[in-house]
Design a protein around this motif. Structure first.
Motif: not given
Length: 283
Positions: A134-137, A175-180, A183-190
């Motif tokens: 996530i940080i790398a992205s 799969d791990l890239d998708l999970c990351a 989580f990133a998109d989930f954080s953006e929902l706010v």
């Protein structure tokens, strides 16, 4: 004999003898020439008290046991009291055994350089991996931090089964890239609202469902290993409380509820979820 001699012969201390006097366990002797004069009867009584105490019998029950004997009460009453003491000792032994096993795990984690946490190592490494991605992205790993805290609480309550390890091991790089990304998109929902936010929450839930269906069997094994019945309902209540507390934003709650609704459409997932959450699995 004087109190000091009595204590020495009984292998205890003067202070303990006086404590037994205070509790009524040991009769206070008569005073001779200004000093308490203890007899062999006092020593015998004191040695019986010490013998019972060293066997693990609480002082309050020692008093009851000795009183029962003095009053000629049936020995079955004494036996019942002692059996309760024995069961308490066995329970304490089991507790100590579990603590020793946990310390063995702590030593192993120390030797391997792993974090000292009740969370399974595989799960901790999974979150470490996602955090780096996530940080790398260029995104914030805030939701990963909250998720890790939620899982730590659940692990401390014994609600994360060992089968989570093989499930995580089955995830490939995509799969791990998708999970990351999830989580990133989930954080953006706010930062979203209105129809746009609702669509984003539902799309995120659909992507999560696709990943879960891809690994359906390993995930079902993990879910099946979580207790059913009262323990399962407790696990569900804790999960719901932690999720709503950790992710209070309405769109994040909407994501979770929509994902539950999508999972409920699959007969296998539905049976497992309803086993914990009842007929309406919602946060």
């Amino acid at each position: 004999m004087q109190v000091k001699q009595l204590a020495e012969w009984a292998g205890t201390t003067v202070r303990t003898v006086r404590h037994y006097h205070h509790l009524g366990l040991l009769e206070v002797p008569p005073t001779v020439r200004g000093r308490r004069d203890y007899t062999i009867a006092h020593l015998a009584r004191l040695l019986r008290i010490r013998w019972l105490a060293d066997s693990g019998v609480p002082l309050a029950q020692i008093s009851e046991i000795l009183s029962a004997e003095d009053e000629g009460t049936l020995r079955e009453t004494v036996r019942h009291d002692l059996e309760q003491v024995r069961q308490a000792i066995i329970a304490e032994q089991e507790k100590l055994r579990r603590q020793a096993e946990r310390l063995d795990d702590v030593f192993e984690r120390l030797d391997d350089g792993e974090p000292l946490s009740p969370m399974p190592t595989a799960l901790s490494e999974f979150y470490d991996d996602l955090t780096e991605r996530i940080i790398a992205s260029g995104n914030s790993p805030g939701s990963i931090k909250v998720e890790r805290q939620i899982m730590l609480v659940m692990a401390a309550h014994g609600m994360i089964p060992p089968s989570v390890g093989p499930f995580l091991a089955a995830l490939d790089e995509d799969d791990l890239d998708l999970c990351a990304r999830q989580f990133a998109d989930f954080s953006e929902l706010v930062h979203l609202n209105g129809p746009e936010g609702l669509d984003a929450a539902h799309e995120l839930a659909r992507r999560s469902q696709s990943l879960m269906l891809k690994h359906k069997q390993p995930l079902l094994r993990v879910l099946a290993d979580i207790s059913g019945g009262a323990a399962g309902r407790t696990a569900w209540m804790l999960t719901r409380m932690l999720t709503v507390s950790g992710y209070p934003h309405p769109l994040q709650v909407e994501f979770a509820n929509h994902l539950l609704a999508l999972m409920d459409q699959d007969p296998d997932f539905s049976a497992t979820i309803r086993r914990w959450a009842g007929e309406e699995p919602r946060l």
